[in-house]
Design a protein around this motif. Structure first.
Motif, PDB file in Angstrom:
ATOM      1  N   TYR A  20       0.828  -1.205   0.000  1.00  0.00           N
ATOM      2  CA  TYR A  20       0.000   0.000   0.000  1.00  0.00           C
ATOM      3  C   TYR A  20       0.864   1.257   0.000  1.00  0.00           C
ATOM      4  O   TYR A  20       0.519   2.249  -0.625  1.00  0.00           O
ATOM      5  N   GLU A  21       1.982   1.204   0.694  1.00  0.00           N
ATOM      6  CA  GLU A  21       2.900   2.340   0.674  1.00  0.00           C
ATOM      7  C   GLU A  21       3.531   2.479  -0.718  1.00  0.00           C
ATOM      8  O   GLU A  21       3.615   3.582  -1.273  1.00  0.00           O
ATOM      9  N   GLU A  22       3.949   1.369  -1.293  1.00  0.00           N
ATOM     10  CA  GLU A  22       4.595   1.375  -2.609  1.00  0.00           C
ATOM     11  C   GLU A  22       3.692   1.991  -3.683  1.00  0.00           C
ATOM     12  O   GLU A  22       4.171   2.718  -4.548  1.00  0.00           O
ATOM     13  N   ILE A  23       2.378   1.719  -3.600  1.00  0.00           N
ATOM     14  CA  ILE A  23       1.460   2.243  -4.619  1.00  0.00           C
ATOM     15  C   ILE A  23       0.832   3.580  -4.212  1.00  0.00           C
ATOM     16  O   ILE A  23      -0.027   4.100  -4.918  1.00  0.00           O
ATOM     17  N   GLY A  24       1.259   4.106  -3.079  1.00  0.00           N
ATOM     18  CA  GLY A  24       0.839   5.441  -2.684  1.00  0.00           C
ATOM     19  C   GLY A  24      -0.480   5.550  -1.946  1.00  0.00           C
ATOM     20  O   GLY A  24      -1.020   6.652  -1.824  1.00  0.00           O
ATOM     21  N   LEU A  25      -1.000   4.439  -1.425  1.00  0.00           N
ATOM     22  CA  LEU A  25      -2.235   4.522  -0.650  1.00  0.00           C
ATOM     23  C   LEU A  25      -2.002   5.084   0.742  1.00  0.00           C
ATOM     24  O   LEU A  25      -2.896   5.702   1.319  1.00  0.00           O
ATOM     25  N   ILE A  26      -0.831   4.838   1.272  1.00  0.00           N
ATOM     26  CA  ILE A  26      -0.455   5.408   2.573  1.00  0.00           C
ATOM     27  C   ILE A  26       0.967   5.932   2.457  1.00  0.00           C
ATOM     28  O   ILE A  26       1.715   5.525   1.569  1.00  0.00           O
ATOM     29  N   ALA A  27       1.306   6.839   3.357  1.00  0.00           N
ATOM     30  CA  ALA A  27       2.652   7.414   3.357  1.00  0.00           C
ATOM     31  C   ALA A  27       3.075   7.657   4.802  1.00  0.00           C
ATOM     32  O   ALA A  27       2.958   8.776   5.311  1.00  0.00           O
ATOM     33  N   PRO A  28       3.562   6.606   5.478  1.00  0.00           N
ATOM     34  CA  PRO A  28       3.974   6.792   6.864  1.00  0.00           C
ATOM     35  C   PRO A  28       5.213   7.685   6.948  1.00  0.00           C
ATOM     36  O   PRO A  28       5.980   7.792   5.989  1.00  0.00           O
ATOM     37  N   ALA A  29       5.352   8.305   8.085  1.00  0.00           N
ATOM     38  CA  ALA A  29       6.544   9.120   8.335  1.00  0.00           C
ATOM     39  C   ALA A  29       7.754   8.194   8.428  1.00  0.00           C
ATOM     40  O   ALA A  29       7.613   6.975   8.574  1.00  0.00           O
ATOM     41  N   ARG A  30       8.912   8.782   8.310  1.00  0.00           N
ATOM     42  CA  ARG A  30      10.151   8.014   8.471  1.00  0.00           C
ATOM     43  C   ARG A  30      10.872   8.516   9.707  1.00  0.00           C
ATOM     44  O   ARG A  30      11.002   9.725   9.920  1.00  0.00           O
ATOM     45  N   LEU A  55     -14.689  -5.637   1.481  1.00  0.00           N
ATOM     46  CA  LEU A  55     -15.957  -5.446   0.777  1.00  0.00           C
ATOM     47  C   LEU A  55     -15.795  -5.621  -0.731  1.00  0.00           C
ATOM     48  O   LEU A  55     -16.758  -5.505  -1.476  1.00  0.00           O
ATOM     49  N   GLY A  56     -14.569  -5.900  -1.164  1.00  0.00           N
ATOM     50  CA  GLY A  56     -14.322  -6.205  -2.566  1.00  0.00           C
ATOM     51  C   GLY A  56     -13.991  -5.018  -3.448  1.00  0.00           C
ATOM     52  O   GLY A  56     -13.912  -5.163  -4.670  1.00  0.00           O
ATOM     53  N   PHE A  57     -13.775  -3.853  -2.862  1.00  0.00           N
ATOM     54  CA  PHE A  57     -13.416  -2.691  -3.665  1.00  0.00           C
ATOM     55  C   PHE A  57     -12.024  -2.880  -4.252  1.00  0.00           C
ATOM     56  O   PHE A  57     -11.131  -3.418  -3.602  1.00  0.00           O
ATOM     57  N   SER A  58     -11.854  -2.435  -5.487  1.00  0.00           N
ATOM     58  CA  SER A  58     -10.555  -2.514  -6.147  1.00  0.00           C
ATOM     59  C   SER A  58      -9.596  -1.509  -5.512  1.00  0.00           C
ATOM     60  O   SER A  58     -10.007  -0.607  -4.772  1.00  0.00           O
ATOM     61  N   ILE A  59      -8.324  -1.652  -5.848  1.00  0.00           N
ATOM     62  CA  ILE A  59      -7.325  -0.700  -5.360  1.00  0.00           C
ATOM     63  C   ILE A  59      -7.672   0.710  -5.842  1.00  0.00           C
ATOM     64  O   ILE A  59      -7.592   1.676  -5.063  1.00  0.00           O
ATOM     65  N   ASP A  60      -8.073   0.852  -7.098  1.00  0.00           N
ATOM     66  CA  ASP A  60      -8.439   2.177  -7.614  1.00  0.00           C
ATOM     67  C   ASP A  60      -9.637   2.748  -6.870  1.00  0.00           C
ATOM     68  O   ASP A  60      -9.665   3.933  -6.539  1.00  0.00           O
ATOM     69  N   CYS A  62     -10.444   1.985  -3.823  1.00  0.00           N
ATOM     70  CA  CYS A  62      -9.936   2.323  -2.485  1.00  0.00           C
ATOM     71  C   CYS A  62      -9.223   3.666  -2.502  1.00  0.00           C
ATOM     72  O   CYS A  62      -9.369   4.464  -1.571  1.00  0.00           O
ATOM     73  N   ARG A  63      -8.473   3.921  -3.556  1.00  0.00           N
ATOM     74  CA  ARG A  63      -7.772   5.193  -3.688  1.00  0.00           C
ATOM     75  C   ARG A  63      -8.789   6.349  -3.710  1.00  0.00           C
ATOM     76  O   ARG A  63      -8.632   7.353  -3.020  1.00  0.00           O
ATOM     77  N   GLN A  64      -9.852   6.170  -4.493  1.00  0.00           N
ATOM     78  CA  GLN A  64     -10.886   7.208  -4.572  1.00  0.00           C
ATOM     79  C   GLN A  64     -11.626   7.352  -3.243  1.00  0.00           C
ATOM     80  O   GLN A  64     -11.883   8.475  -2.787  1.00  0.00           O
ATOM     81  N   LEU A  65     -11.976   6.220  -2.635  1.00  0.00           N
ATOM     82  CA  LEU A  65     -12.687   6.268  -1.358  1.00  0.00           C
ATOM     83  C   LEU A  65     -11.838   6.903  -0.266  1.00  0.00           C
ATOM     84  O   LEU A  65     -12.345   7.682   0.544  1.00  0.00           O
ATOM     85  N   MET A  66     -10.548   6.589  -0.257  1.00  0.00           N
ATOM     86  CA  MET A  66      -9.648   7.185   0.733  1.00  0.00           C
ATOM     87  C   MET A  66      -9.569   8.696   0.538  1.00  0.00           C
ATOM     88  O   MET A  66      -9.621   9.459   1.504  1.00  0.00           O
ATOM     89  N   ALA A  67      -9.470   9.122  -0.711  1.00  0.00           N
ATOM     90  CA  ALA A  67      -9.418  10.564  -0.998  1.00  0.00           C
ATOM     91  C   ALA A  67     -10.711  11.238  -0.543  1.00  0.00           C
ATOM     92  O   ALA A  67     -10.679  12.323   0.059  1.00  0.00           O
ATOM     93  N   LEU A  68     -11.828  10.597  -0.813  1.00  0.00           N
ATOM     94  CA  LEU A  68     -13.115  11.166  -0.385  1.00  0.00           C
ATOM     95  C   LEU A  68     -13.227  11.170   1.139  1.00  0.00           C
ATOM     96  O   LEU A  68     -13.732  12.127   1.732  1.00  0.00           O
ATOM     97  N   TYR A  69     -12.750  10.111   1.776  1.00  0.00           N
ATOM     98  CA  TYR A  69     -12.794  10.024   3.232  1.00  0.00           C
ATOM     99  C   TYR A  69     -12.001  11.163   3.866  1.00  0.00           C
ATOM    100  O   TYR A  69     -12.422  11.757   4.856  1.00  0.00           O
ATOM    101  N   GLN A  70     -10.871  11.483   3.277  1.00  0.00           N
ATOM    102  CA  GLN A  70     -10.013  12.523   3.835  1.00  0.00           C
ATOM    103  C   GLN A  70     -10.464  13.926   3.443  1.00  0.00           C
ATOM    104  O   GLN A  70     -10.006  14.902   4.035  1.00  0.00           O
ATOM    105  N   ASP A  71     -11.363  14.040   2.472  1.00  0.00           N
ATOM    106  CA  ASP A  71     -11.867  15.340   2.007  1.00  0.00           C
ATOM    107  C   ASP A  71     -13.136  15.683   2.787  1.00  0.00           C
ATOM    108  O   ASP A  71     -14.209  15.172   2.507  1.00  0.00           O
ATOM    109  N   ARG A  72     -13.013  16.559   3.754  1.00  0.00           N
ATOM    110  CA  ARG A  72     -14.159  16.914   4.599  1.00  0.00           C
ATOM    111  C   ARG A  72     -15.219  17.700   3.831  1.00  0.00           C
ATOM    112  O   ARG A  72     -16.348  17.833   4.297  1.00  0.00           O
ATOM    113  N   SER A  73     -14.895  18.199   2.641  1.00  0.00           N
ATOM    114  CA  SER A  73     -15.892  18.928   1.844  1.00  0.00           C
ATOM    115  C   SER A  73     -16.480  18.033   0.745  1.00  0.00           C
ATOM    116  O   SER A  73     -17.106  18.531  -0.188  1.00  0.00           O
ATOM    117  N   ARG A  74     -16.304  16.723   0.889  1.00  0.00           N
ATOM    118  CA  ARG A  74     -16.795  15.772  -0.115  1.00  0.00           C
ATOM    119  C   ARG A  74     -18.317  15.804  -0.196  1.00  0.00           C
ATOM    120  O   ARG A  74     -18.997  16.241   0.734  1.00  0.00           O
TER     121      ARG A  74
END
Length: 140
Positions: A20-30, A55-60, A62-74
Motif C-alpha cells: 500500500y505504501e509502494e502504490i501510494g495509498l499510505i505514506a507513513p513518516a520516516r 468489501l471487494g473494492f478494487s485498489i483504484d 480504495c484510492r478514490q474512497l480514501m481521498a473522499l474520506y479525507q476530504d471533509r468537503s466531499r
C-alpha cells in the motif's frame, strides 16, 4: 510504531502494508533511522483500507474512497456512486457464477461417474476449447 506493530493493530499483513505504501495509498513518516513510523492516523487509514478491500473494492476504488474520506468537503453522492457501481459489478459476477454453477450441475448430472472413460464434463470443456480456438483463428 514499526510495520509489525502496524500490521498487528490494523489487521493487515506487513507485506500488504508495504505494498500500500509502494502504490501510494499510505505514506507513513520516516524515523531518523529511515524506518517507517506509523501513527495512529496511519493505523486508522490501514483499517479503512482493510474494510474496503474486504468489501471487494478494487485498489483504484480504495484510492478514490480514501481521498473522499479525507476530504471533509466531499459530497456523499460521490461515495454512493462508487459503492453503487461496485454493487452492479458484484451482481454481474453473481450472475456469471450462477451460470457456471448451472452449467456444471448439468454436466455433473450427465456424467455417469463410473469406470467408463467417456465423460461429458471433459467433452464439454474440449468442445468449448475448440470453439475458442476457432474464434481466435477467425479474427483478423
Amino acid at each position: 510504531m514499526n510495520v509489525g506493530d502496524a500490521a498487528h493493530r490494523s489487521g493487515l499483513p506487513a507485506k500488504t502494508i508495504r505494498y500500500y505504501e509502494e502504490i501510494g495509498l499510505i505514506a507513513p513518516a520516516r524515523a531518523a533511522n529511515g524506518y517507517r513510523d506509523y501513527s495512529g492516523d496511519d493505523i486508522h487509514r490501514l483499517a479503512f483500507l482493510r474494510r474496503a478491500r474486504n468489501l471487494g473494492f478494487s485498489i483504484d476504488d480504495c484510492r478514490q474512497l480514501m481521498a473522499l474520506y479525507q476530504d471533509r468537503s466531499r459530497a456523499s453522492h460521490d461515495v454512493r456512486e462508487i459503492a453503487a457501481a461496485h454493487v452492479t459489478a458484484i451482481e454481474e459476477k453473481v450472475r456469471e457464477l450462477q451460470s457456471m454453477r448451472s452449467t456444471l450441475q448439468k454436466l455433473i448430472h450427465a456424467c455417469h461417474g463410473d469406470e467408463r472413460p467417456d465423460c461429458p464434463i471433459l467433452d464439454d470443456m474440449a468442445g468449448a476449447a475448440m470453439l475458442d480456438d476457432k474464434a481466435a483463428s477467425a479474427r483478423p
